[in-house]
Design a protein around this motif. Structure first.
Motif, PDB file in Angstrom:
ATOM      1  N   GLU A  53      -2.142  76.853  -1.176  1.00 38.63           N
ATOM      2  CA  GLU A  53      -0.648  76.896  -1.684  1.00 38.63           C
ATOM      3  C   GLU A  53      -0.059  76.551  -0.466  1.00 38.63           C
ATOM      4  O   GLU A  53      -0.347  76.626   0.697  1.00 38.63           O
ATOM      5  CB  GLU A  53      -0.480  78.400  -2.176  1.00 38.63           C
ATOM      6  CG  GLU A  53      -0.622  79.631  -1.137  1.00 38.63           C
ATOM      7  CD  GLU A  53      -0.220  80.972  -1.524  1.00 38.63           C
ATOM      8  OE1 GLU A  53      -0.106  81.759  -0.709  1.00 38.63           O
ATOM      9  OE2 GLU A  53      -0.403  81.081  -2.837  1.00 38.63           O
ATOM     10  N   MET A  54       1.179  75.870  -0.831  1.00 44.82           N
ATOM     11  CA  MET A  54       2.107  75.361   0.435  1.00 44.82           C
ATOM     12  C   MET A  54       3.392  76.187   0.566  1.00 44.82           C
ATOM     13  O   MET A  54       3.968  76.546  -0.512  1.00 44.82           O
ATOM     14  CB  MET A  54       2.325  73.958  -0.168  1.00 44.82           C
ATOM     15  CG  MET A  54       1.270  73.083  -0.152  1.00 44.82           C
ATOM     16  SD  MET A  54       1.615  71.626  -0.860  1.00 44.82           S
ATOM     17  CE  MET A  54       2.701  70.754   0.475  1.00 44.82           C
ATOM     18  N   LYS A  55       3.622  76.796   1.602  1.00 49.48           N
ATOM     19  CA  LYS A  55       4.911  77.464   1.755  1.00 49.48           C
ATOM     20  C   LYS A  55       5.339  76.658   3.336  1.00 49.48           C
ATOM     21  O   LYS A  55       5.018  76.564   4.097  1.00 49.48           O
ATOM     22  CB  LYS A  55       4.447  78.962   2.306  1.00 49.48           C
ATOM     23  CG  LYS A  55       4.100  79.679   0.868  1.00 49.48           C
ATOM     24  CD  LYS A  55       4.339  81.216   0.976  1.00 49.48           C
ATOM     25  CE  LYS A  55       4.045  81.749  -0.199  1.00 49.48           C
ATOM     26  NZ  LYS A  55       3.524  83.130  -0.044  1.00 49.48           N
ATOM     27  N   ILE A  56       6.878  76.823   3.057  1.00 53.86           N
ATOM     28  CA  ILE A  56       7.405  76.296   4.258  1.00 53.86           C
ATOM     29  C   ILE A  56       7.816  77.417   5.232  1.00 53.86           C
ATOM     30  O   ILE A  56       8.127  78.427   5.004  1.00 53.86           O
ATOM     31  CB  ILE A  56       8.975  75.779   3.829  1.00 53.86           C
ATOM     32  CG1 ILE A  56       8.672  74.737   3.159  1.00 53.86           C
ATOM     33  CG2 ILE A  56      10.033  75.690   5.123  1.00 53.86           C
ATOM     34  CD1 ILE A  56      10.285  73.828   2.686  1.00 53.86           C
ATOM     35  N   ALA A  57       7.395  76.863   6.384  1.00 54.96           N
ATOM     36  CA  ALA A  57       7.489  78.180   7.597  1.00 54.96           C
ATOM     37  C   ALA A  57       8.469  77.591   8.528  1.00 54.96           C
ATOM     38  O   ALA A  57       8.580  76.289   9.051  1.00 54.96           O
ATOM     39  CB  ALA A  57       6.102  78.324   8.195  1.00 54.96           C
ATOM     40  N   ASP A  58       9.406  78.396   9.115  1.00 51.48           N
ATOM     41  CA  ASP A  58      10.469  77.895   9.983  1.00 51.48           C
ATOM     42  C   ASP A  58       9.859  77.871  11.655  1.00 51.48           C
ATOM     43  O   ASP A  58       9.042  78.808  11.853  1.00 51.48           O
ATOM     44  CB  ASP A  58      11.520  78.887   9.855  1.00 51.48           C
ATOM     45  CG  ASP A  58      12.373  78.531   8.745  1.00 51.48           C
ATOM     46  OD1 ASP A  58      12.305  77.485   8.067  1.00 51.48           O
ATOM     47  OD2 ASP A  58      12.873  79.205   8.074  1.00 51.48           O
ATOM     48  N   THR A  59      10.341  76.977  12.402  1.00 53.45           N
ATOM     49  CA  THR A  59       9.884  77.013  13.584  1.00 53.45           C
ATOM     50  C   THR A  59      11.071  77.013  14.780  1.00 53.45           C
ATOM     51  O   THR A  59      12.235  76.476  14.497  1.00 53.45           O
ATOM     52  CB  THR A  59       8.818  75.899  14.074  1.00 53.45           C
ATOM     53  OG1 THR A  59       8.771  75.768  15.469  1.00 53.45           O
ATOM     54  CG2 THR A  59       9.381  74.579  13.558  1.00 53.45           C
ATOM     55  N   SER A  60      11.079  77.783  15.911  1.00 56.98           N
ATOM     56  CA  SER A  60      12.296  77.916  16.650  1.00 56.98           C
ATOM     57  C   SER A  60      12.424  76.674  17.596  1.00 56.98           C
ATOM     58  O   SER A  60      13.346  76.267  18.214  1.00 56.98           O
ATOM     59  CB  SER A  60      12.142  79.024  17.526  1.00 56.98           C
ATOM     60  OG  SER A  60      10.798  78.973  18.318  1.00 56.98           O
ATOM     61  N   ASN A  61      11.107  75.782  17.738  1.00 54.91           N
ATOM     62  CA  ASN A  61      11.166  74.553  18.495  1.00 54.91           C
ATOM     63  C   ASN A  61      11.264  73.411  17.347  1.00 54.91           C
ATOM     64  O   ASN A  61      10.805  72.963  16.408  1.00 54.91           O
ATOM     65  CB  ASN A  61       9.683  74.300  18.871  1.00 54.91           C
ATOM     66  CG  ASN A  61       9.413  75.200  19.970  1.00 54.91           C
ATOM     67  OD1 ASN A  61      10.293  75.796  20.749  1.00 54.91           O
ATOM     68  ND2 ASN A  61       7.974  75.810  20.147  1.00 54.91           N
ATOM     69  N   MET A  62      12.527  72.769  17.691  1.00 54.52           N
ATOM     70  CA  MET A  62      12.841  71.639  16.832  1.00 54.52           C
ATOM     71  C   MET A  62      11.944  70.367  16.924  1.00 54.52           C
ATOM     72  O   MET A  62      11.965  70.037  17.915  1.00 54.52           O
ATOM     73  CB  MET A  62      14.482  71.217  17.057  1.00 54.52           C
ATOM     74  CG  MET A  62      14.851  70.302  15.918  1.00 54.52           C
ATOM     75  SD  MET A  62      16.794  69.939  16.248  1.00 54.52           S
ATOM     76  CE  MET A  62      17.544  71.430  15.604  1.00 54.52           C
TER      77      MET A  62
END
Length: 333
Positions: A22-31
Motif C-alpha cells: 500500500e502507498m502512503k504519502i509521508a512528509d519530510t522536514s528535509n526539502m
C-alpha cells in the motif's frame, strides 16, 4: 520492475513481481530539490579546474515521499470478475455469444490490485482454467457434473482413488465432455504424477467430500447436523470418508441449537476489509469460539500476524461455560 495498480475509485497499490504494497504519502522536514544537470561533490572534485560558483536552476521541489507497506493482495475482485460469466460447458449458447465478461491475463493484471505471481496463484486456488485465451471459472453445476463422470468411472473400473489413469479417463469420457475439461477436473481434484511412463492422478478425498457437502447445503437454509452427516456420507463415492473438518471456511455448525444444525457459510463470500469482515461475522453470530472463527479470518492475517493478534485487535474475549468466546468490540447494527 514496479507497477502501480488501481482504478479511479480505489486506493493505489504498488506491485513488484510477487508482492503488493500500500502507498502512503509521508512528509519530510528535509526539502528535496530537483536540479537539472546537478553535479555531486564527487563529480566536482574530479573537475578541479572549474572552481567557479555555479548558478543552479531549481526545476521543482518536494517535501514528501511515498512510503510503502507490504499488504495483502486485493484478490476478492478476481473471483468477482470471473463469476460474472462462469463456464457452463461447450454446449452453452450464451457462452458463444459474447466476450464482454471474459478476461485475459493482461485484462486481470490491469484491474486486480495484486502482483502477477499472487494473481496466478489465486487463479490456481480458484481452479480457473484458460479457454480460448480467457480465464474462466466453471459453473458449479457443470463442475459437479464433470466430477461425477470421473468418480463414476473410477467406481465402474474399480480403480484406487490414489491411482487414476489419465489416458483411459480421456478415452472413456471424451465422447461425453471435451478432453481438456476432463483433464482440468482431474487437476482440480487430484495430484498429477507419472509411474512407468503413464500419467496418473491421486484424487483428493477432502476436496471431493467438500464439494459434495456444498452441493447438499446450497439449497437448504439450515440442515439438521445428524441428518446431514448421514446423507453426506451416503452421497460421496464409495471408499471416501466424510469428516466435519473438511468443511472449514465452507459451512458453520451450530452446537447450541437443539437439534444441532449446519448451514453454508463460504469465506469467499465475506468482505475483504478486516473491520467489515468482523462486523459481518458478528452479525451472523454474536459470540464465537476461536476454533469456529479461525477459518473465517485466517486469510486476513498479514505477514507474521497470528489469528490471536487479529482477535485481540477486533474482538473482545470472555468466558462462557468455561469456554473462551469472542464478541464484537463495537455495537453491531
Amino acid at each position: 520492475s514496479l507497477v502501480i495498480r488501481g482504478e479511479k475509485d480505489e486506493q493505489a497499490v504498488l506491485c513488484s513481481k510477487d508482492k503488493t504494497y500500500e502507498m502512503k504519502i509521508a512528509d519530510t522536514s528535509n526539502m528535496l530539490l530537483c536540479v537539472p544537470g546537478c553535479k555531486t561533490p564527487e563529480q566536482l572534485k574530479a573537475d578541479e579546474e572549474s572552481c567557479d560558483i555555479i548558478h543552479a536552476q531549481i526545476a521543482g521541489f518536494s517535501n514528501n515521499y511515498w512510503e510503502l507497506r507490504r499488504c495483502r493482495p486485493k484478490l476478492k475482485k478476481l473471483r468477482k470478475l470471473l463469476m460474472e460469466d462462469p463456464y457452463e460447458g461447450p454446449d452453452c449458447v450464451k457462452d458463444q455469444a459474447s466476450a464482454a465478461s471474459k478476461y485475459t491475463t493482461e485484462d486481470l493484471l490491469n484491474v486486480v490490485q495484486a502482483s502477477e505471481e499472487e494473481i496466478m496463484h489465486q487463479l490456481q486456488v480458484l481452479d480457473a482454467c484458460q479457454i480460448e485465451g480467457y480465464w474462466r471459472i466453471l459453473n458449479f453445476d457443470y463442475e459437479v457434473k464433470l466430477l461425477n463422470h470421473v468418480t463414476q468411472l473410477i467406481d465402474s473400473e474399480s480403480w484406487s482413488f490414489s491411482k487414476v489413469p489419465l489416458n483411459i479417463c480421456l478415452q472413456e469420457l471424451g465422447p461425453l465432455e471435451p478432453t481438456e475439461m476432463i483433464e482440468h477436473i482431474l487437476l482440480s481434484y487430484g495430484r498429477k504424477y507419472t509411474d512407468g511412463g503413464e500419467v496418473y492422478f491421486e484424487m483428493n478425498e477432502d476436496k471431493i467430500c467438500r464439494t459434495t457437502a456444498r452441493m447438499l447445503l446450497q439449497n437448504a437454509v439450515k440442515f439438521n447436523l445428524a441428518d446431514f452427516q448421514e446423507v453426506w456420507q451416503q452421497s460421496v463415492p464409495e471408499g471416501l470418508t466424510t469428516r466435519l473438518d473438511q468443511l472449514k471456511g465452507l459451512a458453520l455448525v451450530d452446537r447450541n441449537s437443539r437439534p444441532e444444525t449446519i448451514c453454508l457459510l463460504k469465506v469467499e463470500d465475506l468482505p475483504e476489509d478486516n473491520q467489515e469482515r468482523f462486523n459481518s461475522l458478528f452479525s451472523i453470530r454474536e459470540k464465537w469460539t476461536e476454533e469456529d472463527i479461525t477459518p473465517y479470518i485466517q486469510d486476513l492475517c498479514a505477514e507474521k500476524q497470528t489469528v490471536g493478534a487479529l482477535l485481540t485487535k477486533y474482538a473482545r474475549s470472555s468466558m462462557l461455560n468455561g469456554v473462551k468466546v469472542y464478541n464484537s468490540r463495537r455495537p453491531i447494527s
